[in-house]
Design a protein around this motif. Structure first.
Motif, PDB file in Angstrom:
ATOM      1  N   VAL B  96      -1.292  34.113 -29.341  1.00 23.17           N
ATOM      2  CA  VAL B  96      -2.387  34.677 -30.133  1.00 23.17           C
ATOM      3  C   VAL B  96      -3.446  33.584 -30.252  1.00 23.17           C
ATOM      4  CG1 VAL B  96      -3.091  35.431 -32.439  1.00 23.17           C
ATOM      5  CG2 VAL B  96      -0.999  36.337 -31.423  1.00 23.17           C
ATOM      6  N   ILE B  97      -4.686  33.948 -29.948  1.00 26.81           N
ATOM      7  CA  ILE B  97      -5.790  32.988 -30.013  1.00 26.81           C
ATOM      8  C   ILE B  97      -6.819  33.517 -30.999  1.00 26.81           C
ATOM      9  CG2 ILE B  97      -7.599  31.794 -28.703  1.00 26.81           C
ATOM     10  CD1 ILE B  97      -4.854  31.072 -27.688  1.00 26.81           C
ATOM     11  N   SER B  98      -7.282  32.640 -31.878  1.00 27.87           N
ATOM     12  CA  SER B  98      -8.186  33.126 -32.916  1.00 27.87           C
ATOM     13  C   SER B  98      -9.142  32.034 -33.386  1.00 27.87           C
ATOM     14  CB  SER B  98      -7.338  33.605 -34.101  1.00 27.87           C
ATOM     15  OG  SER B  98      -8.153  34.068 -35.134  1.00 27.87           O
ATOM     16  N   CYS B  99     -10.195  32.472 -34.077  1.00 20.53           N
ATOM     17  CA  CYS B  99     -11.079  31.548 -34.783  1.00 20.53           C
ATOM     18  C   CYS B  99     -10.743  31.661 -36.275  1.00 20.53           C
ATOM     19  CB  CYS B  99     -12.535  31.945 -34.593  1.00 20.53           C
ATOM     20  SG  CYS B  99     -13.063  31.932 -32.878  1.00 20.53           S
ATOM     21  N   LEU B 146       3.071  31.044 -29.095  1.00 22.20           N
ATOM     22  CA  LEU B 146       2.019  30.046 -29.312  1.00 22.20           C
ATOM     23  C   LEU B 146       0.869  30.647 -30.112  1.00 22.20           C
ATOM     24  CD1 LEU B 146       0.571  27.916 -26.395  1.00 22.20           C
ATOM     25  CD2 LEU B 146      -0.967  29.097 -27.943  1.00 22.20           C
ATOM     26  N   LEU B 147       0.332  29.837 -31.020  1.00 28.02           N
ATOM     27  CA  LEU B 147      -0.909  30.218 -31.699  1.00 28.02           C
ATOM     28  C   LEU B 147      -1.964  29.179 -31.354  1.00 28.02           C
ATOM     29  CD1 LEU B 147      -2.670  31.745 -33.822  1.00 28.02           C
ATOM     30  CD2 LEU B 147      -1.725  30.199 -35.533  1.00 28.02           C
ATOM     31  N   SER B 169       4.249  26.743 -42.267  1.00 23.34           N
ATOM     32  CA  SER B 169       5.261  27.062 -43.266  1.00 23.34           C
ATOM     33  C   SER B 169       5.938  28.404 -42.961  1.00 23.34           C
ATOM     34  CB  SER B 169       4.587  27.040 -44.637  1.00 23.34           C
ATOM     35  OG  SER B 169       5.048  28.051 -45.426  1.00 23.34           O
ATOM     36  N   ASP B 170       5.147  29.417 -42.531  1.00 19.00           N
ATOM     37  CA  ASP B 170       5.715  30.759 -42.267  1.00 19.00           C
ATOM     38  C   ASP B 170       6.388  30.853 -40.904  1.00 19.00           C
ATOM     39  OD1 ASP B 170       4.601  31.354 -44.638  1.00 19.00           O
ATOM     40  OD2 ASP B 170       3.268  32.946 -43.942  1.00 19.00           O
ATOM     41  N   PHE B 171       5.891  30.082 -39.934  1.00 16.06           N
ATOM     42  CA  PHE B 171       6.421  30.185 -38.558  1.00 16.06           C
ATOM     43  C   PHE B 171       6.723  28.777 -38.037  1.00 16.06           C
ATOM     44  CE2 PHE B 171       3.337  33.524 -39.409  1.00 16.06           C
ATOM     45  CZ  PHE B 171       4.049  34.674 -39.134  1.00 16.06           C
ATOM     46  N   PRO B 172       7.791  28.162 -38.531  1.00 16.75           N
ATOM     47  CA  PRO B 172       8.016  26.734 -38.231  1.00 16.75           C
ATOM     48  C   PRO B 172       8.241  26.447 -36.740  1.00 16.75           C
ATOM     49  CG  PRO B 172       9.822  27.667 -39.546  1.00 16.75           C
ATOM     50  CD  PRO B 172       8.771  28.717 -39.462  1.00 16.75           C
ATOM     51  N   ARG B 173       8.702  27.430 -35.979  1.00 15.42           N
ATOM     52  CA  ARG B 173       9.016  27.118 -34.568  1.00 15.42           C
ATOM     53  C   ARG B 173       7.879  27.492 -33.596  1.00 15.42           C
ATOM     54  NH1 ARG B 173      13.902  28.710 -36.420  1.00 15.42           N
ATOM     55  NH2 ARG B 173      13.694  30.826 -35.634  1.00 15.42           N
ATOM     56  N   MET B 174       6.832  28.069 -34.109  1.00 13.70           N
ATOM     57  CA  MET B 174       5.737  28.505 -33.228  1.00 13.70           C
ATOM     58  C   MET B 174       4.903  27.296 -32.774  1.00 13.70           C
ATOM     59  SD  MET B 174       2.823  31.274 -34.183  1.00 13.70           S
ATOM     60  CE  MET B 174       4.025  32.487 -34.694  1.00 13.70           C
ATOM     61  N   ASP B 175       4.590  27.239 -31.468  1.00 11.27           N
ATOM     62  CA  ASP B 175       3.715  26.169 -30.977  1.00 11.27           C
ATOM     63  C   ASP B 175       2.318  26.389 -31.550  1.00 11.27           C
ATOM     64  OD1 ASP B 175       5.618  24.913 -29.522  1.00 11.27           O
ATOM     65  OD2 ASP B 175       5.125  25.884 -27.617  1.00 11.27           O
ATOM     66  N   LEU B 176       1.715  25.301 -31.992  1.00 12.49           N
ATOM     67  CA  LEU B 176       0.411  25.396 -32.631  1.00 12.49           C
ATOM     68  C   LEU B 176      -0.576  24.490 -31.904  1.00 12.49           C
ATOM     69  CD1 LEU B 176      -1.121  26.594 -34.988  1.00 12.49           C
ATOM     70  CD2 LEU B 176      -0.100  24.890 -36.478  1.00 12.49           C
ATOM     71  N   LEU B 177      -1.553  25.098 -31.235  1.00  9.83           N
ATOM     72  CA  LEU B 177      -2.573  24.323 -30.520  1.00  9.83           C
ATOM     73  C   LEU B 177      -3.924  24.524 -31.205  1.00  9.83           C
ATOM     74  CD1 LEU B 177      -1.821  25.149 -26.745  1.00  9.83           C
ATOM     75  CD2 LEU B 177      -0.736  23.449 -28.222  1.00  9.83           C
ATOM     76  N   VAL B 178      -4.686  23.449 -31.281  1.00  8.09           N
ATOM     77  CA  VAL B 178      -6.035  23.589 -31.844  1.00  8.09           C
ATOM     78  C   VAL B 178      -7.046  22.945 -30.906  1.00  8.09           C
ATOM     79  CG1 VAL B 178      -5.346  23.694 -34.262  1.00  8.09           C
ATOM     80  CG2 VAL B 178      -5.777  21.476 -33.211  1.00  8.09           C
TER      81      VAL B 178
END
Lengths: 372, 216
Positions: B96-99, B146-147, B169-178
């Motif tokens: 999921v990709i978002s602003c 991934l987010l 906090s809600d999705f501890p295992r999700m990859d987080l890219l910024v």
């Protein structure tokens, strides 16, 4: 731009550069002078143009005297620009003897808000378009998968259903003397139900082949009378049962054309069987053949109830008509017309309805006349 | 495979003049001649938009021209997107990709989503100004691997960090890219303050990160 009446750097700026509205009006409103911005954007090369020609007045016309009396006040006016769009200016009408000087500026806040709104809408539109395109793609993939499963299931069912049909037919023919009436009735019910199942499977197989783009034609140069005669012969028994006459009318002698005769016969079977189904007792189904510069044309007309206007488009959508029961009580998948139209289109032709609700329907098709 | 300079220059000139049809014609021609999507996105779309940004920063073009160039680029991307979707190389991964909320610059995020798609990912793009609750609901529904979050204005950085903490906090295992232009001003360290978050400085690095073998 017209002649400048003043000089000095400030006036030069107003005349040459400033993005503001400036007009010098004669007493009756004729524009006798304007700056570059106003000339290029609004006035153009028109001579003797009046302020009344430029201002958009929805109610009362522009009252110059009243505006001049309120010279310190800003008035919102809408002016037609040369690109055809009206633009809003906050203006002052300053008396200069009998004449009037008009100064105005665009509403920058309004323009800014408009731009922000357009950017926001464009963003939203792009995001939604992407979402829609992605969903369309997913639907196309699901549709492909559905056709694949439908084709596989129909193909695998065809053989055992064919075996049931053959053996039931054999039992009815060979063992009928050994069976009582009730048992024979059971066998005939099995036969009728299995025959329906076979037709459903054939339709599903056809539609899955057509929708996956794998419809192949085995073309040969054939007179249209051949498939017509075979189809009429096939449907005659059913027509006689319903006391419906099948009348073939040939206008001229259509030339042989390139076609897949078996597939065209399938179309004719569908159209003639439908016409017989929907015809009242003691009526006539006309099958007329003709030819023209575009090719060969066949029309099948009945005296049935016709087709309700809302149903016309649904008839040609796969699964749009849905399964149903024909007037005779026979079951139908509702796919026959969809398949027929696709077969004709695969030949480069067209199939259409000429409908008179309450006074019968005509299903016609044209095949292009590619002589071989 | 690169895009030759005359083609790029013609595209850039058309973009500056807001000539959407010529831009589309050039980009579609490149796709038809076999230019991979990651090349199109990095060497045509990204490069031209960076050049437009540089002209704007140097006061050589107005902000309206910059907005128009962005709108034209997004329109070209939208026209070519169905062909990108037709590339069949599914990896079975979801993103999921978002602003963030108040962030109206969405084109970088859209490019990231499309690049993931060209790498065989299933990528949902939520666009500009996405409310936090809407994003969290979608993450709950889609459970992506991934987010990706994009931020262009440094003023929106606090909102981004708050959102990242929430997601972590809600999705501890999700990859987080910024990623995004705001990190040019605040530095990449801002992203590292949230555990497990990775700053991705460019489209090329995104492709390397999620698809080491390259995209189509």
């Amino acid at each position: 731009m017209r002649q400048a009446g003043c000089s000095g750097p400030a006036w030069r700026y107003v005349y040459e550069q400033a993005p503001i509205l400036y007009m010098h009006l004669a007493s009756e409103g004729t524009i006798i002078d304007s700056n570059r911005f106003t000339s290029e954007r609004i006035v153009g090369d028109d001579q003797d143009l009046s302020i009344h020609d430029l201002v958009v007045s929805f109610a009362a016309p522009l009252d110059l005297d009243s505006l001049r009396r309120d010279a310190e006040q800003l008035h919102l006016i809408h002016v037609v620009t040369r690109n055809g769009l009206p633009e809003a200016f906050w203006t002052q009408f300053v008396p200069s003897g009998e004449n009037t000087l008009v100064f105005g500026s665009l509403d920058a806040d309004e323009t800014g808000r408009l731009r922000q709104e357009l950017i926001g809408l464009n963003n939203r539109l792009n995001a939604l378009t992407r979402d829609l395109q992605k969903k369309n793609h997913e639907l196309a993939q699901l549709d492909q998968l559905k056709n694949q499963f439908l084709g596989m299931a129909a193909h695998d069912l065809r053989k055992p259903v064919g075996a049931i049909l053959s053996y039931t037919e054999l039992l009815v023919d060979e063992a009928s003397e050994a069976l009582n009436d009730e048992q024979l009735g059971f066998l005939k019910t099995i036969y009728r139900s299995t025959d329906l199942m076979r037709r459903v499977i054939d339709d599903f197989l056809d539609i899955s082949i057509i929708e996956s783009g794998r419809l192949e034609l085995d073309r040969a140069c054939t007179p249209i009378e051949e498939p017509v005669e075979r189809s009429v012969a096939l449907n005659r028994i059913q027509a006689d049962k319903r006391r419906v006459r099948l009348v073939v009318e040939s206008h001229g002698s259509p030339p042989p054309i390139s076609m897949d005769a078996l597939k065209v016969e399938q179309v004719l079977n569908n159209l003639i069987a439908n016409a017989v189904e929907h015809s009242p007792t003691d009526s006539v189904v006309h099958i007329s053949l003709g030819s023209g510069p575009d090719g060969v044309q066949v029309a099948v007309s009945d005296d049935g109830p016709g087709i309700a206007p809302g149903d016309k488009d649904r008839l040609f959508k796969p699964y749009g008509a849905g399964p149903g029961t024909k007037p005779s009580g026979a079951q139908s998948t509702g796919l026959g017309l969809v398949i027929s139209r696709k077969i004709i289109e695969a030949h480069g032709g067209a199939l259409w309805i000429e409908n008179k609700p309450g006074a019968g329907a005509t299903f016609a098709f044209r095949l292009p006349g590619h002589l071989e | 495979m690169m895009i030759d300079e005359p083609t790029y220059s013609r595209y850039f000139e058309s973009l500056v003049h807001g000539d959407r049809l010529t831009c589309l014609e050039i980009a579609a021609g490149l796709v038809e001649s076999g230019t991979p999507y990651h090349v199109l996105y990095t060497h045509l779309f990204q490069r031209s938009l960076y050049a437009i940004g540089a002209l704007w920063e140097a006061n050589r073009i107005s902000v309206a021209v910059e907005h128009l160039a962005t709108a034209v680029t997004e329109s070209v991307m939208a026209s070519l997107y169905p062909r990108l979707l037709a590339i069949q190389n599914p990896k079975g991964k979801r993103a999921v990709i978002s602003c963030t909320v108040n962030e109206y610059h969405q084109i970088g995020a859209r490019m990231a989503a499309d690049m993931l798609e060209s790498c065989g990912w299933d990528a949902w793009f939520l666009g500009a100004n996405t409310p936090k609750q809407d994003l969290l609901s979608l993450l709950q529904e889609k459970q992506p691997d991934l987010l990706g979050l994009s931020v262009s204005l440094s003023d929106n950085m606090p909102k981004l960090l708050e959102l990242m903490e929430c997601v972590r906090s809600d999705f501890p295992r999700m990859d987080l890219l910024v990623g995004g232009q705001a990190f040019r001003w605040v530095g990449a360290d801002a992203a590292q303050s949230v555990s497990g978050a990775t700053y991705i400085p460019s489209l090329e690095e995104l492709i390397q990160s999620v698809c080491p073998g390259g995209s189509e």
